[in-house]
Design a protein around this motif. Structure first.
Motif, PDB file in Angstrom:
ATOM      1  N   GLY A   1       0.784  -1.185  -0.252  1.00 63.78           N
ATOM      2  CA  GLY A   1      -0.690   0.259  -0.123  1.00 63.78           C
ATOM      3  C   GLY A   1       1.068   1.234  -0.049  1.00 63.78           C
ATOM      4  N   THR A   2       1.579   1.498   1.305  1.00 62.31           N
ATOM      5  CA  THR A   2       2.112   2.928   1.304  1.00 62.31           C
ATOM      6  C   THR A   2       3.936   2.054   1.548  1.00 62.31           C
ATOM      7  N   GLY A   3       5.060   3.404   1.637  1.00 63.63           N
ATOM      8  CA  GLY A   3       5.681   2.712   1.656  1.00 63.63           C
ATOM      9  C   GLY A   3       6.221   2.673   3.318  1.00 63.63           C
ATOM     10  N   GLY A   4       5.465   3.119   3.888  1.00 63.41           N
ATOM     11  CA  GLY A   4       5.853   2.428   4.902  1.00 63.41           C
ATOM     12  C   GLY A   4       6.086   1.273   5.638  1.00 63.41           C
ATOM     13  N   HIS A   5       4.876   0.237   4.178  1.00 61.79           N
ATOM     14  CA  HIS A   5       4.546  -1.304   4.503  1.00 61.79           C
ATOM     15  C   HIS A   5       5.744  -1.633   4.100  1.00 61.79           C
TER      16      HIS A   5
ATOM     17  N   GLU B   1       5.755  -5.447  12.387  1.00 59.65           N
ATOM     18  CA  GLU B   1       4.867  -4.250  12.875  1.00 59.65           C
ATOM     19  C   GLU B   1       5.706  -2.601  12.698  1.00 59.65           C
ATOM     20  N   GLN B   2       5.800  -1.604  11.809  1.00 60.79           N
ATOM     21  CA  GLN B   2       6.887  -0.718  11.996  1.00 60.79           C
ATOM     22  C   GLN B   2       6.145   0.510  12.992  1.00 60.79           C
ATOM     23  N   THR B   3       5.032   0.849  13.151  1.00 62.49           N
ATOM     24  CA  THR B   3       5.026   1.685  14.277  1.00 62.49           C
ATOM     25  C   THR B   3       4.476   1.189  15.718  1.00 62.49           C
ATOM     26  N   VAL B   4       4.318   2.072  16.733  1.00 62.44           N
ATOM     27  CA  VAL B   4       4.539   1.604  17.939  1.00 62.44           C
ATOM     28  C   VAL B   4       2.707   0.663  18.604  1.00 62.44           C
TER      29      VAL B   4
ATOM     30  N   HIS C   1      12.624  20.257  -1.699  1.00 65.20           N
ATOM     31  CA  HIS C   1      10.823  20.246  -1.748  1.00 65.20           C
ATOM     32  C   HIS C   1      10.002  18.560  -2.473  1.00 65.20           C
ATOM     33  N   GLN C   2      10.292  17.863  -1.974  1.00 63.27           N
ATOM     34  CA  GLN C   2       9.314  16.552  -2.763  1.00 63.27           C
ATOM     35  C   GLN C   2       7.862  16.801  -2.056  1.00 63.27           C
ATOM     36  N   CYS C   3       6.736  16.950  -2.751  1.00 60.07           N
ATOM     37  CA  CYS C   3       5.095  18.046  -2.564  1.00 60.07           C
ATOM     38  C   CYS C   3       4.395  16.293  -3.449  1.00 60.07           C
TER      39      CYS C   3
ATOM     40  N   PRO D   1       7.772  15.912  -6.912  1.00 62.93           N
ATOM     41  CA  PRO D   1       6.685  15.270  -6.707  1.00 62.93           C
ATOM     42  C   PRO D   1       7.339  14.239  -6.116  1.00 62.93           C
ATOM     43  N   PHE D   2       7.846  13.388  -6.568  1.00 60.76           N
ATOM     44  CA  PHE D   2       8.754  12.234  -5.653  1.00 60.76           C
ATOM     45  C   PHE D   2      10.591  11.881  -5.871  1.00 60.76           C
ATOM     46  N   VAL D   3      10.861  11.384  -4.806  1.00 62.45           N
ATOM     47  CA  VAL D   3      11.865  11.498  -5.027  1.00 62.45           C
ATOM     48  C   VAL D   3      12.185   9.791  -4.994  1.00 62.45           C
ATOM     49  N   GLY D   4      13.048   9.181  -6.326  1.00 67.30           N
ATOM     50  CA  GLY D   4      13.137   7.822  -6.432  1.00 67.30           C
ATOM     51  C   GLY D   4      14.461   7.813  -5.674  1.00 67.30           C
TER      52      GLY D   4
ATOM     53  N   GLY E   1       5.668   9.665   8.779  1.00 70.84           N
ATOM     54  CA  GLY E   1       5.383   7.837   9.371  1.00 70.84           C
ATOM     55  C   GLY E   1       7.016   7.143   9.634  1.00 70.84           C
ATOM     56  N   ALA E   2       6.174   5.851  10.015  1.00 73.62           N
ATOM     57  CA  ALA E   2       7.217   5.082  10.604  1.00 73.62           C
ATOM     58  C   ALA E   2       8.576   4.973   9.769  1.00 73.62           C
ATOM     59  N   GLY E   3       8.686   5.373   8.481  1.00 71.29           N
ATOM     60  CA  GLY E   3       9.918   4.480   7.497  1.00 71.29           C
ATOM     61  C   GLY E   3      10.307   5.345   7.617  1.00 71.29           C
ATOM     62  N   THR E   4       9.688   6.779   7.552  1.00 69.08           N
ATOM     63  CA  THR E   4      10.790   8.543   7.637  1.00 69.08           C
ATOM     64  C   THR E   4      11.165   8.517   8.516  1.00 69.08           C
ATOM     65  N   LEU E   5      11.019   8.152   9.733  1.00 72.14           N
ATOM     66  CA  LEU E   5      11.379   8.427  11.005  1.00 72.14           C
ATOM     67  C   LEU E   5      12.557   7.329  11.642  1.00 72.14           C
ATOM     68  N   ALA E   6      12.957   5.581  10.473  1.00 78.64           N
ATOM     69  CA  ALA E   6      13.736   5.469  10.685  1.00 78.64           C
ATOM     70  C   ALA E   6      14.968   5.365  10.056  1.00 78.64           C
ATOM     71  N   GLU E   7      14.624   6.267   8.969  1.00 81.60           N
ATOM     72  CA  GLU E   7      15.547   6.847   7.984  1.00 81.60           C
ATOM     73  C   GLU E   7      16.254   7.723   8.648  1.00 81.60           C
ATOM     74  N   LEU E   8      15.657   8.462   9.392  1.00 81.72           N
ATOM     75  CA  LEU E   8      16.044   9.658  10.063  1.00 81.72           C
ATOM     76  C   LEU E   8      17.100   9.365  11.068  1.00 81.72           C
TER      77      LEU E   8
ATOM     78  N   ASN F   1      -3.510   8.943  15.961  1.00 81.41           N
ATOM     79  CA  ASN F   1      -3.135   9.276  16.031  1.00 81.41           C
ATOM     80  C   ASN F   1      -1.256   8.930  16.222  1.00 81.41           C
ATOM     81  N   GLU F   2      -0.563   7.606  15.782  1.00 80.44           N
ATOM     82  CA  GLU F   2       0.592   7.594  15.811  1.00 80.44           C
ATOM     83  C   GLU F   2       1.420   8.557  15.119  1.00 80.44           C
ATOM     84  N   GLN F   3       1.397   8.912  14.441  1.00 87.50           N
ATOM     85  CA  GLN F   3       2.333  10.559  13.668  1.00 87.50           C
ATOM     86  C   GLN F   3       2.939  11.049  15.080  1.00 87.50           C
ATOM     87  N   ALA F   4       1.289  11.360  15.045  1.00 90.80           N
ATOM     88  CA  ALA F   4       1.695  12.570  16.349  1.00 90.80           C
ATOM     89  C   ALA F   4       2.820  12.221  17.632  1.00 90.80           C
TER      90      ALA F   4
HETATM   91  C1  UD1 Z   1      -1.134   7.665   5.986  1.00 91.92           C
HETATM   92  C2  UD1 Z   1      -0.684   6.611   6.400  1.00 91.92           C
HETATM   93  O1  UD1 Z   1      -1.318   5.480   6.250  1.00 91.92           O
HETATM   94  N1  UD1 Z   1       0.939   6.577   7.340  1.00 91.92           N
HETATM   95  C3  UD1 Z   1       1.841   5.619   7.844  1.00 91.92           C
HETATM   96  C4  UD1 Z   1       2.501   4.843   6.656  1.00 91.92           C
HETATM   97  O2  UD1 Z   1       3.619   5.680   5.776  1.00 91.92           O
HETATM   98  P1  UD1 Z   1       3.759   5.804   5.146  1.00 91.92           P
HETATM   99  O3  UD1 Z   1       4.517   5.269   4.149  1.00 91.92           O
HETATM  100  O4  UD1 Z   1       2.871   6.878   4.053  1.00 91.92           O
HETATM  101  O5  UD1 Z   1       5.390   7.258   5.249  1.00 91.92           O
HETATM  102  P2  UD1 Z   1       6.582   6.176   5.951  1.00 91.92           P
HETATM  103  O6  UD1 Z   1       7.400   7.060   6.486  1.00 91.92           O
HETATM  104  O7  UD1 Z   1       6.575   4.697   6.963  1.00 91.92           O
HETATM  105  O8  UD1 Z   1       7.741   5.380   4.744  1.00 91.92           O
HETATM  106  C5  UD1 Z   1       7.308   6.800   3.452  1.00 91.92           C
HETATM  107  C6  UD1 Z   1       8.517   6.340   2.729  1.00 91.92           C
HETATM  108  O9  UD1 Z   1       8.866   6.453   1.449  1.00 91.92           O
HETATM  109  C7  UD1 Z   1      10.139   6.912   1.304  1.00 91.92           C
HETATM  110  N2  UD1 Z   1      10.088   8.099   0.312  1.00 91.92           N
HETATM  111  C8  UD1 Z   1       8.693   9.041   0.864  1.00 91.92           C
HETATM  112  C9  UD1 Z   1       8.718   9.815  -0.304  1.00 91.92           C
HETATM  113  C10 UD1 Z   1       9.855  10.286  -1.628  1.00 91.92           C
HETATM  114  O10 UD1 Z   1       9.995  11.175  -2.611  1.00 91.92           O
HETATM  115  N3  UD1 Z   1      10.380   9.159  -1.712  1.00 91.92           N
HETATM  116  C11 UD1 Z   1      10.503   7.590  -0.731  1.00 91.92           C
HETATM  117  O11 UD1 Z   1      11.114   7.264  -1.719  1.00 91.92           O
HETATM  118  C12 UD1 Z   1      10.524   7.545   2.497  1.00 91.92           C
HETATM  119  O12 UD1 Z   1      12.155   7.588   2.504  1.00 91.92           O
HETATM  120  C13 UD1 Z   1      10.048   6.380   3.668  1.00 91.92           C
HETATM  121  O13 UD1 Z   1      10.847   5.548   3.006  1.00 91.92           O
HETATM  122  O14 UD1 Z   1       3.296   3.910   6.917  1.00 91.92           O
HETATM  123  C14 UD1 Z   1       3.703   3.949   8.326  1.00 91.92           C
HETATM  124  C15 UD1 Z   1       4.311   2.418   8.716  1.00 91.92           C
HETATM  125  O15 UD1 Z   1       3.157   1.929   9.076  1.00 91.92           O
HETATM  126  C16 UD1 Z   1       2.887   4.281   9.016  1.00 91.92           C
HETATM  127  O16 UD1 Z   1       3.765   5.205  10.151  1.00 91.92           O
HETATM  128  C17 UD1 Z   1       2.439   5.922   8.229  1.00 91.92           C
HETATM  129  O17 UD1 Z   1       1.524   6.530   9.186  1.00 91.92           O
END
Ligand code: UD1
Length: 391
Positions: free
Chosen positions: A19-23, A142-145, A246-248, A275-278, A296-303, A321-324
């Motif tokens: 679904g999302t990058g986070g998973h 599980e990525q999140t708390v 700015h990735q928008c 729009p997106f950073v690949g 999001g958990a993925g971004t947090l883990a990276e940063l 309110n997992e992100q908060a």
């Molecule tokens: C809206 C939603 O449901 N968000 C959930 C989703 O986050 P979501 O997938 O939106 O965000 P995450 O921060 O977890 O991951 C985003 C990933 O995409 C990458 N990236 C992003 C933008 C870009 O241009 N290029 C790129 O590579 C980031 O570096 C990162 O690796 O899953 C996470 C992990 O289960 C949860 O913590 C978030 O609450």
């Protein structure tokens, strides 16, 4: 009699989630790390990913050459009001889950995996249930708390539940706690080895003023309207002090380009909108002195693995309110600034300004962030997968 040693049979893994990058990215990293671990002992890995055609996982598996199949799934739309969970769209989608389970059972029976790894997202539910029905050990990550919806459904069926943080353990239902292991949230290895100059070349940032700090603004794959609005309104102030990548998100390019068109040329030269950073993401992160982001958990883990000073604007509607919670947790130890609630331009300036003005402050925040990082999370998750295969 001489018996030639048998080449060991390939390890067979089904991955499900997305679904999302986070998973998606933690699953991809787990595959690559497992492959390397097995290769070191002369063993191969056979993988099948069960996902959705619309999710990021479809694109990622195709780019990586990972065999991929889809099953029918139902996206459950969350509502604060439980009665609204029974919306027509949810009822229709829930009815698709049994079909998905039948398809996933067939896929699991045909592939005969040693382990099924589920990393969350609604597609993980049918495949996770199919693992249990076919008596294949199921590993959840599980990525999140707090456990996400899919992982909550599957927790009772799991052989192991790999979690990203100690603080998850007391929140798990008591019955499943013995299965839990803290691994951290895997970060793609290449994210840790970016180079600033490569970002300049790849994105054509030659007009950036390298004497100034660089801010990376990111709202996740879809972009964030909230972050885009507040940053967009503060562009002249920000670009006086910094370069900005700015990735928008694809839907917001036009509005921000229009804003950028009104900037004086000297400032516009320091602004890169995308729009997106690949694949250049690691290099952009390496270039960044400050990151303004969703939490999001993925971004947090990276940063945190990189140790980057960050200003978080959490997504307010994420479940529970997992992100908060994520952002506040880092703020408490000086590892980030969390902007909760209404975010005005003034609040953004107050949060970002001191970091841009003071390198020592940035360094202190970077060190605090690094203390939360878990660069070995992928190796630990691989330990869990291998141990689940041989109970
Ligand atoms: C809206 C939603 O449901 N968000 C959930 C989703 O986050 P979501 O997938 O939106 O965000 P995450 O921060 O977890 O991951 C985003 C990933 O995409 C990458 N990236 C992003 C933008 C870009 O241009 N290029 C790129 O590579 C980031 O570096 C990162 O690796 O899953 C996470 C992990 O289960 C949860 O913590 C978030 O609450």
């Amino acid at each position: 009699m001489n018996i030639a040693p048998q080449p060991s049979r390939a390890f067979r893994l089904i991955v499900t989630g997305g679904g999302t990058g986070g998973h998606t990215y933690p699953a991809l990293t787990a595959i690559r790390t497992l492959q390397a671990r097995l290769a070191a002992s002369g063993r191969a890995l056979d993988v099948l990913w069960i996902g959705t055609a619309e999710g990021l996982e479809a694109r990622v598996t195709s780019a990586e050459g990972i065999p991929f199949t889809t099953v029918a799934t139902g996206k459950i739309r969350r509502h604060a009001n439980p009665l609204k969970m029974l919306s027509p769209a949810n009822v229709r989608d829930m009815a698709r889950v049994p079909l998905g389970v039948v398809q996933a059972r067939k896929a699991v029976a045909g592939f005969r995996p040693d382990v099924v790894l589920a990393t969350g997202g609604y597609v993980a539910v049918p495949a996770g249930l199919a693992a249990r029905m076919n008596r294949v050990p199921l590993v959840l990550h599980e990525q999140t708390v707090r456990l996400g919806l899919a992982n909550r459904k599957l927790a009772g069926s799991a052989a192991r539940i790999a979690v990203s943080s100690e603080s998850t353990l007391p929140l798990l239902p008591e019955g499943v706690r013995p299965a839990a292991v803290v691994t951290g949230n895997p970060v793609r290895p290449e994210v840790l080895t970016g180079h600033p100059d490569k970002a300049v070349t790849a994105l054509g940032l030659h007009a950036f003023d390298r004497r100034l700090p660089t801010v990376y603004v990111t709202g996740g794959a879809q972009g964030s309207q909230q972050i885009n609005d507040v940053v967009g309104g503060e562009l002249p102030w920000l670009l006086e002090r910094a370069n900005v990548v700015h990735q928008c998100g694809p839907a917001h390019v036009a509005a921000l380009s229009a804003r950028a068109a009104g900037l004086p040329a000297a400032l516009a030269a320091r602004y890169h909108l995308t729009p997106f950073v690949g694949p250049e993401l690691p290099d952009v992160l390496a270039l960044a002195d400050v990151v303004v982001s969703r939490s999001g958990a993925g971004t947090l883990a990276e940063l945190t693995a990189l140790g980057k000073p960050a200003v978080f604007v959490p997504l307010a509607s994420a479940a529970g309110n997992e992100q908060a919670h994520n952002a506040r947790h880092l703020e408490e130890s000086g590892a980030a600034v969390a902007l909760l609630g209404d975010v005005t331009g003034g609040r953004l300036r107050e949060a970002v300004g001191p970091l841009l003005d003071d390198p020592a402050r940035r360094e202190a925040m970077a060190a605090a962030a690094r203390a939360h990082g878990r660069p070995d999370a992928a190796e630990r998750l691989v330990d869990v997968i291998l141990s689940a295969a041989t109970p």
